[in-house]
Design a protein around this motif. Structure first.
Motif, short mmCIF file in Angstrom:
data_model
loop_
_atom_site.label_atom_id
_atom_site.label_comp_id
_atom_site.label_asym_id
_atom_site.label_seq_id
_atom_site.Cartn_x
_atom_site.Cartn_y
_atom_site.Cartn_z
N HIS A 30 46.13 3.78 -6.77
CA HIS A 30 45.26 4.93 -6.92
C HIS A 30 44.39 4.79 -8.17
N TYR A 113 43.85 3.42 1.87
CA TYR A 113 43.43 4.64 1.18
C TYR A 113 41.92 4.74 1.01
N LEU A 173 49.93 7.47 0.62
CA LEU A 173 48.76 7.48 -0.26
C LEU A 173 47.48 7.95 0.44
#
Length: 428
Positions: A30, A113, A173
């Motif tokens: 992330h 993601y 995620l």
């Protein structure tokens, strides 16, 4: 706007906190996407600055018809530009994330993601352009309310989509990105309905207005976008330095970055709400009011950020405990908070000066100040600190860079922007 910014940045911090519960690897993945996400945000903010500046100045000159045409043009062009950028970032993701230092396993997590995150970024940009138009017309209430609403929707959807509910398995995620995309979609529906009821848009004479306004728009948007693109570039370079300290340091830096934007909520609210007001004063030639506004804004930033930074530095272990379940990440995050948060008082002054420069007809000087903050003060101090003292040295270096940048911005403000001899420049 402060309430709206608090909620908007709060849900970004909530995203990171929920993702941290998935483990260090998803949180690191992330964090690696932050520089490219900041790239999109930088361009959208640069365009938003131009929207607010041009429309508010035109309203200050009492040219309602032109303000309507400008509002329509920038909404259409802005969303198209961000769509092209999102498509480009999808196709170049492998070499970019490889250059940033993400290993093969992390890139696999990022790939799942990245597509929904780019969709969410595009929807968020379209919503932001609508916010800019409302602010230019003096309406900060609707943007603030929608920021709160979208944040609440995201807060509800995050745990459901990330972890699942009962027999339904969560998305992990990618669920965080889908939650954000759905929240922004709800905001766009409401904003679009409200925008249709106003008389702020016009569909006649757009071609002629584009030819007339392209140069002044580029004169503001170009330097503003370059100023806003410098932080993503600096973030990329910063991540490469932090990555050399290990995965735990990258995860802690990601949480600290989210906490940074949240702690700067008042500054960010002022950089969004103050420029339209300054733009109207610019259009009317009222420089005494400009000086009064800026002096008040600087006092608020200095007092608020200093107090908040000291409180968060003193409570750093407990703040880190609330944000991460990993003891190593908590220790690193606590160190970053202690050094970085108090320095944001001077960083806030620099941000306010850059924002005011764009609104008051000095976009080039604002761009140069933004570049000096990052590449003359912040990055060299950060890199030197990391080389000499690891994570602690990195935190001390970053804080020193923020302090130096704030002092330089204050000197620029006194010598140029608030010079009593300065006269208004006509808006072409």
């Amino acid at each position: 706007m402060a309430i709206g910014v608090l909620s908007l940045l709060g849900f970004q911090l909530v995203d990171s906190a929920f993702i941290a519960r998935l483990g260090t690897a998803p949180l690191a993945a992330h964090t690696f996407t932050f520089p490219l996400s900041f790239l999109i945000i930088g361009i959208q903010v640069g365009l938003g600055i131009a929207i607010a500046a041009l429309v508010s100045r035109t309203l200050g000159e009492r040219d309602q018809a032109r303000a309507q045409r400008l509002g329509t043009l920038v909404l259409l062009l802005g969303t198209a530009i961000i769509a092209v950028l999102a498509w480009l970032l999808w196709w170049i993701q492998v070499p970019v994330f490889n250059w940033l230092g993400a290993d093969a396993a992390t890139r696999t997590l990022i790939r799942d993601y990245w597509a929904p995150q780019l969709l969410a970024a595009w929807l968020g940009a379209a919503l932001y352009f609508g916010y800019s138009l409302f602010r230019a017309h003096g309406d900060t209430r609707l943007p603030g309310k929608l920021m709160v609403l979208t944040s609440l929707i995201n807060l509800v959807l995050d745990p459901l989509l990330i972890f699942g509910l009962g027999p339904w398995e969560g998305l992990g995620l990618p669920g965080a990105a889908w939650a954000t995309a759905l929240a922004f979609s709800c905001g766009l529906l409401i904003l679009g309905r409200r925008l249709v009821r106003t008389d702020w848009l016009a569909w006649q004479g757009l071609g002629g207005e584009l030819a007339r306004s392209a140069r002044p728009f580029a004169g503001i948007a170009g330097p503003a976008m370059i100023s806003q693109l410098m932080p993503p570039l600096a973030a990329m370079l910063t991540i490469t330095v932090v990555a050399g300290l290990g995965e735990t340091a990258v995860a802690a830096w990601g949480l600290a970055s989210r906490l940074e934007t949240l702690s700067l909520m008042v500054v960010l609210a002022m950089t969004m709400s103050l420029p339209p007001w300054l733009g109207r004063c610019y259009g009317a030639g009222d420089w005494d009011q400009v000086r009064r506004l800026m002096r008040l804004a600087l006092r608020v930033v200095l007092v608020w950020q200093s107090g908040l930074g000291i409180v968060l530095a003193l409570t750093a272990p407990w703040v880190a405990l609330a944000l991460s379940g990993n003891p190593d990440v908590r220790d690193d995050l606590s160190t970053l908070i202690r050094f970085l948060l108090p320095s944001y008082a001077l960083l806030g002054i620099c941000m306010l000066v850059v924002s005011a420069g764009n609104a008051l007809g000095w976009p080039l000087r604002a761009m140069l100040m933004s570049g000096a903050r990052l590449f003359v003060f912040y990055l060299p101090c950060l890199w030197l600190g990391a080389q000499l003292g690891g994570l602690t040295g990195l935190a001390m270096g970053a804080a020193t860079g923020n302090l130096l940048a704030g002092l330089a911005a204050w000197l620029l403000l006194r010598r140029v922007l608030l010079n009593p001899r300065r006269k208004a420049v006509s808006f072409v």
